[in-house]
Design an enzyme around this catalytic site. Structure first.
Site, PDB file in Angstrom:
ATOM      1  N   GLU A 185      56.095  21.480  26.831  1.00 41.18           N
ATOM      2  CA  GLU A 185      57.084  22.282  27.551  1.00 41.18           C
ATOM      3  C   GLU A 185      58.521  21.989  27.120  1.00 41.18           C
ATOM      4  OE1 GLU A 185      53.397  22.453  29.992  1.00 41.18           O
ATOM      5  OE2 GLU A 185      54.515  20.848  28.999  1.00 41.18           O
TER       6      GLU A 185
ATOM      7  N   GLU B  56      53.421  42.211  29.922  1.00 43.22           N
ATOM      8  CA  GLU B  56      52.334  42.785  29.124  1.00 43.22           C
ATOM      9  C   GLU B  56      51.042  42.616  29.904  1.00 43.22           C
ATOM     10  OE1 GLU B  56      51.900  41.505  24.970  1.00 43.22           O
ATOM     11  OE2 GLU B  56      49.715  41.544  25.243  1.00 43.22           O
TER      12      GLU B  56
END
Length: 550
Positions: free
Chosen positions: A194, A318
């Protein structure tokens, strides 16, 4: 003669048909919203277009794709604004700029995928396609995946081209990277976690900003991203941790974007009935990203945006039915249109601010195919309007004008796994009720499309609504009428012959504009009884909207 097995199937289905004819489901309605969503933002119904195929969908200023624009215009006519178009996807992270390329794209298909090019160059004509659809706003996707000097130089070189093309009141947001939580599979080392992602994202967005400001000073105040555009949860990166590690340290993120697919095109056990038409399957899939939204809400409302204490809008940047571009016979069927309705309205009822349905040239789950096409394996797809578009059209009709009205959506819980219902409230009053009867009825035997026509009668299920008194007092007797609009096809396996409120939006009829059908049903009304109840029959694999006046 019918075979024994077919005859047995016919008899069993006939018994089911008789049972269904006698079944009644009662919907309890409230004249005002109770557990409804927050007001639905503009352009809730939106699309994501695969980066490599954007020129197919949009065309050029001299030769715009009118089928695409006509279909988008029909949605805008219902909701008051055009869908927002995100230009991105897997190929955004393959695209490299070639200043000498005289065409929009130059792609090469490899064994990695037959559906899109995995070696992709783009030329300056690519950006001309952003000025073919008046009134439409776009999200442009920059390449994050390509590292090294070549990738960085290409990224910076495209910034002036993109911002100048999007300086005509047609910019929504920027995006950097597509599904970076999957990068460790092939373009980043296994220890790319991350913090490494956050550092890279910030370094590149900080490099983009001064180039954009110099090339397009008028857009300096519109420098905003949708992010992190992860494929979902449970992959290589955790969305919550990226926020905790400072992804929005510069306050440049305007929308939280996550991707979602209900299943995979080749995933074992995926079926039309058990996956797409199953409401529980839909809600189970949605629970994953709704949990991410819930966890991110308190983090995204903290500094660096102290002037905006409310959480950032959560969107699906999406999404579609089955990843890997959908499955034939499933994602391109009328059943998929019914899934689009249920999925989108469930998202609306649960405070998802926008849903970008993904598509690309030749993709099985596409809402329309913009050109005649052949994929990397030589499989052709005809140009035209596909079943999923009708699902989006239905959703737009349920929501109505989102610009001048405040619309809220509430799920009406039903007991059946293969049915769903939603109420739309306009300016705090009940306006519309949507019912999706997703019980599978195939037009052909076993849904094979090329087989014999199904001899089993198509069941109709009755839905009874206890209409609030405010909805029935529009004449002297206190009864009144309710308008009905239907989304119909021959069956859940149909890929053609679809009608919305008696009209077809097929390309071959009038380039995607609505055309009334001779056998289409429109202007249907049903009467409200003196007891305030109204009944409507909905055939298996059919959806209706009841337009009330409350």
């Amino acid at each position: 003669m019918l075979s024994f097995h077919l005859l047995l199937s016919f008899l069993l289905s006939s018994l089911s048909f008789i049972s269904c004819q006698n079944s009644t489901t009662t919907l309890q309605l409230s004249a005002t919203p109770g557990d409804a969503s927050s007001p639905i933002p503009e352009s809730f119904v939106s699309f994501s277009i695969e980066f490599a195929f954007f020129p197919d969908f949009a065309g050029t200023p001299d030769n715009p794709n009118t089928l695409s624009y006509n279909l988008l215009s029909s949605l805008a006519n219902l909701t008051g604004s055009f869908p927002v178009i995100r230009v991105g996807g897997n190929t955004q992270d393959y695209a490299l700029y070639d200043p000498n390329l005289q065409t929009a794209t130059n792609g090469t298909y490899t064994s990695r995928s037959a559906d899109y090019p995995t070696i992709l160059s783009i030329g300056s004509p690519f950006f001309d396609s952003y000025n073919t659809w008046p009134g439409v706003q776009f999200v442009h996707g920059f390449n994050l995946a390509k590292n090294g000097t070549e990738g960085f130089n290409s990224l910076i070189a495209t910034v002036p081209l993109a911002c100048k093309a999007l300086s005509n009141n047609n910019l929504a947001y920027w995006e950097l990277g597509n599904e970076p939580d999957l990068y460790t599979r092939d373009v980043r080392p296994a220890d790319w976690k991350e913090q490494a992602y956050v550092d890279e994202w910030l370094n590149k967005t900080r490099a983009i900003k001064p180039v954009l400001t110099e090339a397009c000073p008028d857009l300096a105040d519109q420098y905003a991203y949708m992010a992190p555009s992860f494929a979902g949860e449970g992959n290589g990166l955790d969305a919550v941790r990226t926020w905790e590690d400072g992804l929005d340290a510069d306050g440049d993120i305007a929308q939280i974007s996550i991707h979602n697919y209900i299943g995979g095109a080749t995933q074992p056990g995926v079926t039309l009935r058990g996956t797409l038409l199953n409401h529980t399957s839909t809600t189970t899939s949605a629970a994953r990203f709704l949990n991410v939204s819930r966890l991110l809400a308190p983090l995204s409302s903290q500094p660096p945006n102290p002037s905006s204490p409310a959480p950032l809008p959560f969107i699906l940047g999406e999404t579609n039915s089955l990843y890997n571009e959908g499955a034939p016979g499933l994602s391109n069927s009328f059943g998929a249109a019914l899934w689009v309705i249920d999925f989108n309205l469930y998202c609306a009822a649960n405070n998802v601010s926008r849903v970008h349905m993904h598509q690309g040239t030749g993709y099985r789950y596409g809402a329309w195919n913009p050109v005649e096409s052949v994929n990397g394996d030589g499989v052709p797809t005809t140009k035209g309007t596909k079943p999923p578009f009708y699902g989006s059209l239905f959703v737009a009709a349920v929501l109505g004008d989102l610009v001048s009205q405040e619309v809220r959506v509430e799920e009406i819980e039903l007991e059946g796994v293969y049915e769903a219902a939603y109420a739309a409230y306009v300016d705090e009053r009940l306006a519309r009720v949507a019912i999706v009867n997703a019980n599978e009825y195939n037009y052909t035997v076993n849904g094979t499309l090329n087989g014999a026509v199904n001899p089993v009668p198509r069941p109709t299920r009755k839905y009874t609504l206890s209409v609030p008194p405010a909805c029935t007092a529009n004449n002297a007797t206190g009864t009144g009428t309710i308008g009905v609009q239907r989304l119909t096809a021959n069956g859940s396996d149909s890929i053609t012959g679809i009608a919305w409120d008696g009209s077809s939006y097929n390309w071959e009829l009038d380039d995607g504009r609505p055309v009334g059908l001779a056998n289409g049903t429109t202007g249907e009304v049903i009467e409200v009884g003196a007891n305030g109840e109204v009944g409507v029959g909905v055939r298996d694999s059919e959806a209706v909207i009841l337009n009330l006046e409350c």
